[in-house]
Design a protein around this motif. Structure first.
Motif, PDB file in Angstrom:
ATOM      1  N   MET A  28       0.833  -1.209   0.000  1.00 28.37           N
ATOM      2  CA  MET A  28       0.000   0.000   0.000  1.00 28.37           C
ATOM      3  C   MET A  28       0.858   1.247   0.000  1.00 28.37           C
ATOM      4  N   ASN A  29       0.473   2.236  -0.753  1.00 30.28           N
ATOM      5  CA  ASN A  29       1.160   3.510  -0.716  1.00 30.28           C
ATOM      6  C   ASN A  29       0.498   4.396   0.330  1.00 30.28           C
ATOM      7  N   ARG A  30      -0.429   5.257  -0.093  1.00 28.29           N
ATOM      8  CA  ARG A  30      -1.090   6.109   0.902  1.00 28.29           C
ATOM      9  C   ARG A  30      -2.205   5.338   1.603  1.00 28.29           C
TER      10      ARG A  30
ATOM     11  N   THR B  40     -11.531  -0.238  -6.397  1.00 23.34           N
ATOM     12  CA  THR B  40     -11.006   0.625  -7.463  1.00 23.34           C
ATOM     13  C   THR B  40     -10.757   2.048  -6.949  1.00 23.34           C
TER      14      THR B  40
ATOM     15  N   THR C  61     -10.295   2.877  -3.862  1.00 22.02           N
ATOM     16  CA  THR C  61      -9.194   2.807  -2.896  1.00 22.02           C
ATOM     17  C   THR C  61      -7.854   2.863  -3.624  1.00 22.02           C
ATOM     18  N   MET C  62      -7.745   2.104  -4.721  1.00 25.57           N
ATOM     19  CA  MET C  62      -6.502   2.133  -5.509  1.00 25.57           C
ATOM     20  C   MET C  62      -6.225   3.537  -6.036  1.00 25.57           C
ATOM     21  N   ALA C  63      -7.300   4.222  -6.453  1.00 27.72           N
ATOM     22  CA  ALA C  63      -7.139   5.559  -7.037  1.00 27.72           C
ATOM     23  C   ALA C  63      -6.567   6.536  -6.013  1.00 27.72           C
TER      24      ALA C  63
ATOM     25  N   GLN D 159      -4.956   5.520  -3.036  1.00 24.43           N
ATOM     26  CA  GLN D 159      -3.658   4.962  -2.612  1.00 24.43           C
ATOM     27  C   GLN D 159      -2.537   5.410  -3.535  1.00 24.43           C
ATOM     28  N   SER D 160      -2.824   5.368  -4.824  1.00 26.83           N
ATOM     29  CA  SER D 160      -1.786   5.622  -5.823  1.00 26.83           C
ATOM     30  C   SER D 160      -1.310   7.060  -5.816  1.00 26.83           C
ATOM     31  N   GLY D 161      -2.103   7.942  -5.214  1.00 21.62           N
ATOM     32  CA  GLY D 161      -1.720   9.349  -5.205  1.00 21.62           C
ATOM     33  C   GLY D 161      -2.310  10.145  -6.351  1.00 21.62           C
ATOM     34  N   ARG D 162      -3.034   9.475  -7.219  1.00 16.93           N
ATOM     35  CA  ARG D 162      -3.564  10.183  -8.391  1.00 16.93           C
ATOM     36  C   ARG D 162      -4.779  11.054  -8.040  1.00 16.93           C
TER      37      ARG D 162
END
Lengths: 389, 135
Positions: free
Chosen positions: A1-3, A95, A97-99, A101-104
């Motif tokens: 996990m990033n953020r 999806t 959550t990924m958006a 997490q990724s920082g985008r």
């Protein structure tokens, strides 16, 4: 996990037959409630991810991603529609959550909707059968109650699970729904009434089945480090995990277990660092009563084959060791398929904030959501917590 | 809305549905239905060939469908079972020529050729395999 990701707003419609509300009204109601709960405005929203299983077959409307944005008055915000049968809006949550997490993206609306009661007769059954293998299962006349009946039959055969134990899932979930204003049913039932209800697909009866419903649910996701800007009680996404299995039930070696549940939950325990005994309650996919029993085993709350005895012991009731489906579950809260996963997450957030009223699980700090698409071809598990770590 | 399909949709499956033809992977010796070009165990290392199943097997699990989907209303109540074929693969099919209450897990069954359903009033009449008890 990033953020790390936090949920700072939730909203849902009541589940049930909404004769006066179509897709637009349902989406708007849930979306606006979530936005108001988070205290954000439209210009903060950067992405929308919305689940819908079969709006094409239920109301003839596809392209529901852009529809979400349009109905919420948020054009030109980009939108993604996710579809994974009854797990469609949990996939929206993974999806979204990924958006984040990724920082985008820094502010994402996720949710789901289904409008199921605008079709007549058995067209809803036909639409839902699209979640199984159309050519090799539905072609021979198999239905979804039939799929879960095949699992129930095997579970009873292999583990001695009784018809009464299976019925107790419905009784408990109807009892819990009495305290949920958004639930479709506010009616207590007893084991005898389940066992006397009409046979749908032996051994499952009408009161073993979740109902056709309309509804929508939505949540607002932000990076954890921004969360306190919006609320004093952010709820953190500690695990967001998804797994797949064969589309056909018959291809699996053991149909008393859902392999994708085990894959998804093991990954989720790893992501979160939590253990089964750290989970204070769970919203699980009781589309049919037997599936709550199977899920309670696969999620690690009891040994394989002990799920029937677990519900009989009362430990899955509110106040028990591991309350399951305090919301009333799909069985009594209702199951507008594309909205169900998001609504499970809404329930967990309300419970963890201590806002669940008469169905509150006291002192709950960690909750688990388990959402199944088809017969277990997609399974999504989320673990939410009051604590960031 | 209807479940009617173009003729080709059914025509390309005639071999599987009329002859109970599936696949066998010679690398891992496993059988599966329907036909596949990929072995799920060996993937690209598999050596997959067509296989005509003997049509003999046992009931692995079963249910009686009482609320039928579109096209099956006239057949309800009918038995649907997962059949474990002697070769080891499984299929979903109806079990016919017996009473629903006579179907039990482990019961020996064999394949038979039957009408499956009609696609509406003007659509195709679909045929394929069902299973019946071994007498």
């Amino acid at each position: 996990m990033n953020r790390d990701v936090a949920i700072v707003g939730v909203g849902m419609t009541k589940f049930g037959e909404h004769w006066k509300k179509g897709l637009k009204e349902l989406i708007t109601e849930a979306g606006v409630k979530a936005v108001e709960d988070a205290g954000i405005s439209g210009k903060d929203i950067q992405l929308i991810v919305g689940g819908s299983m079969s709006s094409g077959m239920f109301v003839g409307q596809e392209h529901t991603g852009a529809l979400f944005t349009d109905y919420l008055g948020l054009s030109p915000v980009p939108a993604i529609r996710t579809e994974a049968a009854c797990a469609s809006s949990s996939v929206a949550l993974t999806t979204g959550t990924m958006a984040v997490q990724s920082g985008r993206y820094d502010c994402v609306v996720v949710g789901g909707v289904e409008k199921m009661t605008d079709v007549y007769g058995n067209l809803a059954t036909t639409a839902l059968a699209g979640a199984m293998d159309r050519d090799n299962e539905a072609h021979f006349g198999l239905t979804f109650p039939g799929v879960y009946a095949l699992m129930a039959q095997r579970h009873m055969h292999q583990y001695g699970t009784t018809r009464e134990q299976i019925a107790m899932v419905a009784v408990k979930n109807h009892e819990n729904a009495m305290h949920n204003p958004n639930a479709q049913f506010h009616r207590k039932i007893c084991v005898e009434s389940v066992l006397k209800s009409a046979l749908v697909s032996d051994p499952l009866r009408l009161l073993d089945c979740s109902p056709i419903a309309d509804g929508a649910a939505a949540l607002i996701l932000v990076p954890a480090e921004h969360a306190k800007k919006y609320t004093d009680t952010p709820i953190y996404i500690r695990a967001s995990s998804q797994a797949s299995d064969t589309l056909s039930l018959y291809m699996r070696p053991d149909i008393t277990t859902v392999g994708a549940t085990i894959s998804a939950v093991q990954n989720a325990y790893k992501q979160s660092g939590l253990k089964p005994e750290d989970i204070h309650f769970a919203e699980v996919h009781d589309c049919f009563t037997i599936n709550e029993i199977i899920a309670s085993e696969d999620l690690g709350f009891c040994k394989k084959g002990e799920g029937g005895r677990l519900v009989q012991s009362g430990e899955t009731a509110i106040g028990g060791k591991i309350p399951i489906n305090p919301s009333g579950g799909l069985k009594a809260k209702g199951h507008p398929v594309g909205a169900t996963g998001a609504a499970q997450a809404v329930e967990i957030v309300e419970q963890l904030r201590g806002e669940a009223g008469g169905r509150q699980v006291k002192g709950a700090e960690n909750g688990l959501a388990h959402n199944v698409g088809g017969s277990g071809s997609t399974v999504v598990v989320h673990m939410l917590s009051r604590n960031r770590k | 809305m209807t479940t009617e399909k173009a003729v080709a949709h059914h025509w390309r499956k005639f071999k599987e549905r009329y002859g109970l033809v599936g696949s066998k992977c010679d690398s891992c010796n496993s059988y599966f239905f329907p036909t596949s070009t990929i072995c799920p165990k060996c993937r690209r290392k598999g050596n997959v060939k067509e296989h005509s199943f003997s049509g003999k097997g046992k009931v692995f699990s079963h249910t009686t469908i009482r609320v039928a989907p579109e096209g099956f209303e006239a057949y309800a109540p009918y038995v649907i079972a997962i059949i474990e074929l002697d070769e080891g693969a499984k299929v979903v099919s109806q079990v016919v020529d017996c009473k629903p209450e006579d179907v039990k897990i482990g019961m020996p069954v064999e394949v038979c050729f039957r009408k499956i359903r009609e696609e509406g009033k003007s659509g195709l009449v679909l045929y394929g395999f069902k299973f019946k008890p071994v007498l």
